[in-house]
Write an enzyme that holds these catalytic residues in place. Structure first.
Site, PDB file in Angstrom:
ATOM      1  N   LYS A  29      20.578 101.228  32.019  1.00 40.92           N
ATOM      2  CA  LYS A  29      21.810 100.509  31.691  1.00 40.92           C
ATOM      3  C   LYS A  29      21.760  99.967  30.270  1.00 40.92           C
ATOM      4  O   LYS A  29      22.710 100.145  29.483  1.00 40.92           O
ATOM      5  CB  LYS A  29      22.015  99.351  32.669  1.00 40.92           C
ATOM      6  CG  LYS A  29      23.083  98.327  32.218  1.00 40.92           C
ATOM      7  CD  LYS A  29      23.047  97.089  33.060  1.00 40.92           C
ATOM      8  CE  LYS A  29      24.027  96.026  32.557  1.00 40.92           C
ATOM      9  NZ  LYS A  29      23.630  95.430  31.267  1.00 40.92           N
ATOM     10  N   ASN A  30      20.683  99.277  29.919  1.00 42.04           N
ATOM     11  CA  ASN A  30      20.620  98.622  28.616  1.00 42.04           C
ATOM     12  C   ASN A  30      20.597  99.618  27.466  1.00 42.04           C
ATOM     13  O   ASN A  30      21.072  99.320  26.366  1.00 42.04           O
ATOM     14  CB  ASN A  30      19.402  97.697  28.552  1.00 42.04           C
ATOM     15  CG  ASN A  30      19.566  96.468  29.427  1.00 42.04           C
ATOM     16  OD1 ASN A  30      20.679  96.005  29.659  1.00 42.04           O
ATOM     17  ND2 ASN A  30      18.461  95.950  29.936  1.00 42.04           N
ATOM     18  N   CYS A 124      28.061  88.651  32.904  1.00 35.23           N
ATOM     19  CA  CYS A 124      27.501  87.610  33.766  1.00 35.23           C
ATOM     20  C   CYS A 124      27.379  86.284  33.025  1.00 35.23           C
ATOM     21  O   CYS A 124      26.998  86.232  31.857  1.00 35.23           O
ATOM     22  CB  CYS A 124      26.122  88.035  34.265  1.00 35.23           C
ATOM     23  SG  CYS A 124      26.143  89.529  35.260  1.00 35.23           S
ATOM     24  N   ARG A 129      24.995  83.342  25.041  1.00 34.41           N
ATOM     25  CA  ARG A 129      24.358  84.399  24.260  1.00 34.41           C
ATOM     26  C   ARG A 129      24.933  84.299  22.851  1.00 34.41           C
ATOM     27  O   ARG A 129      25.851  85.037  22.489  1.00 34.41           O
ATOM     28  CB  ARG A 129      24.632  85.768  24.863  1.00 34.41           C
ATOM     29  CG  ARG A 129      24.062  85.942  26.252  1.00 34.41           C
ATOM     30  CD  ARG A 129      23.985  87.389  26.641  1.00 34.41           C
ATOM     31  NE  ARG A 129      23.581  87.566  28.019  1.00 34.41           N
ATOM     32  CZ  ARG A 129      23.251  88.730  28.563  1.00 34.41           C
ATOM     33  NH1 ARG A 129      23.288  89.821  27.851  1.00 34.41           N
ATOM     34  NH2 ARG A 129      22.895  88.816  29.831  1.00 34.41           N
ATOM     35  N   ASP A 132      25.211  84.336  16.528  1.00 34.35           N
ATOM     36  CA  ASP A 132      25.052  83.940  15.130  1.00 34.35           C
ATOM     37  C   ASP A 132      24.115  84.874  14.375  1.00 34.35           C
ATOM     38  O   ASP A 132      24.337  85.155  13.188  1.00 34.35           O
ATOM     39  CB  ASP A 132      24.552  82.490  15.039  1.00 34.35           C
ATOM     40  CG  ASP A 132      23.239  82.271  15.764  1.00 34.35           C
ATOM     41  OD1 ASP A 132      23.131  82.694  16.936  1.00 34.35           O
ATOM     42  OD2 ASP A 132      22.312  81.680  15.182  1.00 34.35           O
ATOM     43  N   ASP A 313      15.384  89.604  33.218  1.00 34.51           N
ATOM     44  CA  ASP A 313      16.200  90.310  34.199  1.00 34.51           C
ATOM     45  C   ASP A 313      15.474  90.510  35.523  1.00 34.51           C
ATOM     46  O   ASP A 313      16.115  90.724  36.554  1.00 34.51           O
ATOM     47  CB  ASP A 313      16.629  91.679  33.653  1.00 34.51           C
ATOM     48  CG  ASP A 313      17.797  91.579  32.686  1.00 34.51           C
ATOM     49  OD1 ASP A 313      18.361  90.477  32.564  1.00 34.51           O
ATOM     50  OD2 ASP A 313      18.139  92.588  32.050  1.00 34.51           O
ATOM     51  N   ARG A 405      27.719  96.491  38.035  1.00 33.08           N
ATOM     52  CA  ARG A 405      27.618  96.551  36.580  1.00 33.08           C
ATOM     53  C   ARG A 405      26.311  97.199  36.136  1.00 33.08           C
ATOM     54  O   ARG A 405      26.247  97.788  35.056  1.00 33.08           O
ATOM     55  CB  ARG A 405      27.701  95.144  35.974  1.00 33.08           C
ATOM     56  CG  ARG A 405      29.089  94.535  35.956  1.00 33.08           C
ATOM     57  CD  ARG A 405      29.113  93.276  35.098  1.00 33.08           C
ATOM     58  NE  ARG A 405      28.490  93.535  33.819  1.00 33.08           N
ATOM     59  CZ  ARG A 405      27.385  92.928  33.380  1.00 33.08           C
ATOM     60  NH1 ARG A 405      26.787  92.016  34.109  1.00 33.08           N
ATOM     61  NH2 ARG A 405      26.885  93.227  32.196  1.00 33.08           N
TER      62      ARG A 405
END
Length: 426
Positions: A29-30, A124, A129, A132, A313, A405
Site C-alpha cells: 500500500k505505502n 485515518c 501529520r 511543514d 503501523d 483502505r
C-alpha cells in the site's frame, strides 16, 4: 431494489480457531500510493504491476483521471497510465480527503507542471501529520508555496536542485521532495531522509524511468534531475510490509502455524524480534516467513520508531496479540499522538489497557469475549480483527471502510487459513 446508499458492511468473526496453512502477500500500500502519483512525471505510458486492490488505489485512479490522464486499471493484474493528456494541476477537496497520500500529488504535479494545488489530506485520524517539512523542501527547490483555508498551492517557474535538510525524519516529505526533484535542474541532496522500504521502492521506480537516484535506504539521498522520464518496462511494487506483519501477528495470536509467501523477511526484522521475545517461533526463507506459536505469550516492552525500528503501523495489531499475554506489556508510541483510538474498542472485548499520553499499559487477561466493535482507523481496525480471532464467541466489526483502505480482502486470506470470518451487508 434495495437502496445501496444506506447499506453498510460488517465483519463477523467467531474466534478460537488456530490459523494454519500458506498465504501470499499483496503489493505494498505505502509503495502504491507513492508510485502511482509518480507516473505523472513520465513522458509516455507506463505500467505498474502487483498493486493491491484497495480503496486508496481506486481513489488515486479517480484523481489521475480527473487530471486528464488515461488509466487502464485491472485490479490484481496491472495499471497502465498515459500521463500525456494530463493538463490538470488541481486536486479537489473531495478527492484530497479520500486518502492521506493525496499530498504526494503536490510533489508529482510540481515536478510535472511546475504548479500544484491540493487540499489538506484525509485518511485515518491517528494524529497530526504536519507537512511543514514537505513545504520546506519545495521552497528550497525554488517553489512559492501558500496555504489558505486548508488549500496548499505550490508554483515554480524553474525547480533547481539544492541541499534539503529536514528538521526531523519524515517519510512523506522525503517522498514528496524526491518527486519534485526528479525533473529539477541539477542535483538535490536530501539530508535526514527516511529509510523505509517504500522510499527505496519509489527510488527504484524513478530510476527505472531514467531518473538518477542514489542513497535511498540511507539518511542521505541524491536525486539528479533529468529532462525526460521514459517507461522501459512494467514495474512491480514490493510486497506489503504491514500486511506481512499483520498475518505474522495473526498466526501468533491464534497459536497457529502459518507460512507467509512472497514477502521480504529483512523488512520484518523489528517485528520478528518482538515475536521471538514474546515466545513465538519464526523461521525465515528467501521470500517466506513461517510463524508458529505454542503456549502462553510473554509480555514485552517496546517503542515505535522510524524504520528500521518497530513500525507504528504494526503497534495496534501487536497490541491485540498481547491482550492475553502473561504479565504487563508497555507500549510507547513515538510517531503519532492519537494512535490508541482502538483501545476503547478492545476494552469492550475484555482487554485491560491503561493509556497515559503516548504510553499504553496492557495487563494480560485469561480470556477475551466477542463484542460489537467499530474500526477507528486502518491499523486499529486490523487490531480488532486479530482480537476477534482469539476471543470467545462472535465479534462484529463495523466501519470497514477503514480496513479497506489498506488491506486487499483481509477476510479472504484469513478464511483461507481456517478463520471463521465473513462479511455481510446490513
Amino acid at each position: 431494489m434495495p437502496d445501496t446508499m444506506f447499506m453498510k458492511e460488517r465483519m463477523l468473526i467467531t474466534g478460537g480457531h488456530a490459523l494454519q496453512g500458506t498465504v501470499h502477500i499483496s503489493g505494498g500500500k505505502n509503495t502504491a500510493v507513492a508510485v502511482i502519483p509518480a507516473t505523472l512525471l513520465c513522458d509516455e505510458p507506463c505500467t505498474i504491476e502487483n498493486l493491491p486492490d484497495i480503496s486508496d488505489v481506486h481513489a488515486l485512479v479517480d484523481i489521475l483521471c480527473s487530471l486528464g490522464a488515461k488509466v487502464n486499471y485491472e485490479p490484481n493484474r496491472f495499471m497502465t497510465v498515459d500521463p500525456r493528456p494530463a493538463e490538470g494541476w488541481q486536486v479537489s477537496y473531495r478527492d484530497s480527503q479520500r486518502l492521506r497520500a493525496s499530498y504526494y500529488l503536490l510533489g508529482a504535479l510540481l515536478g510535472r507542471r511546475g504548479q500544484a494545488e491540493v487540499y489538506q489530506p484525509g485518511g485515518c485520524e491517528i494524529g497530526s501529520r504536519p507537512i511543514d517539512q514537505h513545504l520546506k523542501g519545495f521552497r528550497m527547490l525554488g517553489a512559492n508555496v501558500e496555504q489558505m483555508g486548508g488549500r496548499i498551492k505550490a508554483k515554480a517557474d524553474v525547480l533547481t536542485g539544492t541541499d534539503v535538510v529536514f528538521d526531523c525524519v519524515s517519510v512523506g516529505a522525503t517522498i514528496n521532495v524526491m518527486l519534485a526533484a526528479a525533473k529539477a535542474h541539477g542535483t538535490t541532496i536530501i539530508y535526514n531522509a527516511a529509510k523505509e522500504p517504500h522510499v527505496v521502492d519509489l527510488a527504484n521506480f524513478l530510476n527505472s524511468m531514467g531518473c538518477r537516484v542514489k542513497g535511498a535506504g540511507t539518511d542521505v539521498i541524491r536525486i539528479r534531475g533529468v529532462e525526460k522520464l521514459q517507461s522501459r518496462r512494467p514495474y512491480a511494487v514490493i510486497p506489503d510490509q504491514i500486511e506481512t506483519g499483520t498475518l505474522m501477528i495473526a498466526a501468533a495470536a491464534t497459536h497457529g502455524d502459518v507460512t507467509i509467501c512472497g514477502c521480504i523477511p529483512t523488512h520484518m526484522e523489528a517485528l520478528t524480534a518482538k515475536l521471538l521475545e514474546m515466545g513465538a517461533r519464526v523461521e525465515e526463507r528467501d521470500d517466506a516467513i513461517r510463524v508458529r506459536s505454542i503456549g502462553d505469550h510473554r509480555a514485552v516492552t517496546f517503542k515505535t520508531q522510524v524504520y528500521p525500528g518497530f513500525p507504528t503501523d504494526a503497534q495496534p495489531v501487536l497490541m491485540a496479540a498481547l491482550l492475553r499475554s502473561e504479565g504487563c506489556t508497555v507500549f510507547v508510541e513515538n510517531i503519532f499522538e492519537n494512535r490508541y483510538r482502538h483501545v476503547d474498542e478492545l476494552s469492550r472485548m475484555g482487554a485491560e489497557i491503561r493509556v497515559a499520553g503516548r504510553v499504553a499499559v496492557v495487563n494480560g487477561v485469561r480470556t477475551l469475549h466477542g463484542a460489537a466493535v467499530k474500526c477507528t482507523d486502518l491499523r486499529g481496525g486490523a487490531a480488532l480483527v486479530i482480537a476477534g480471532l482469539s476471543a470467545e464467541g462472535t465479534t462484529r466489526v463495523t466501519e470497514l471502510t477503514h480496513i479497506d483502505r489498506g488491506y486487499d480482502a483481509i477476510e479472504r486470506d484469513l478464511a483461507a487459513l481456517g478463520a471463521q470470518i465473513r462479511r455481510e451487508t446490513t
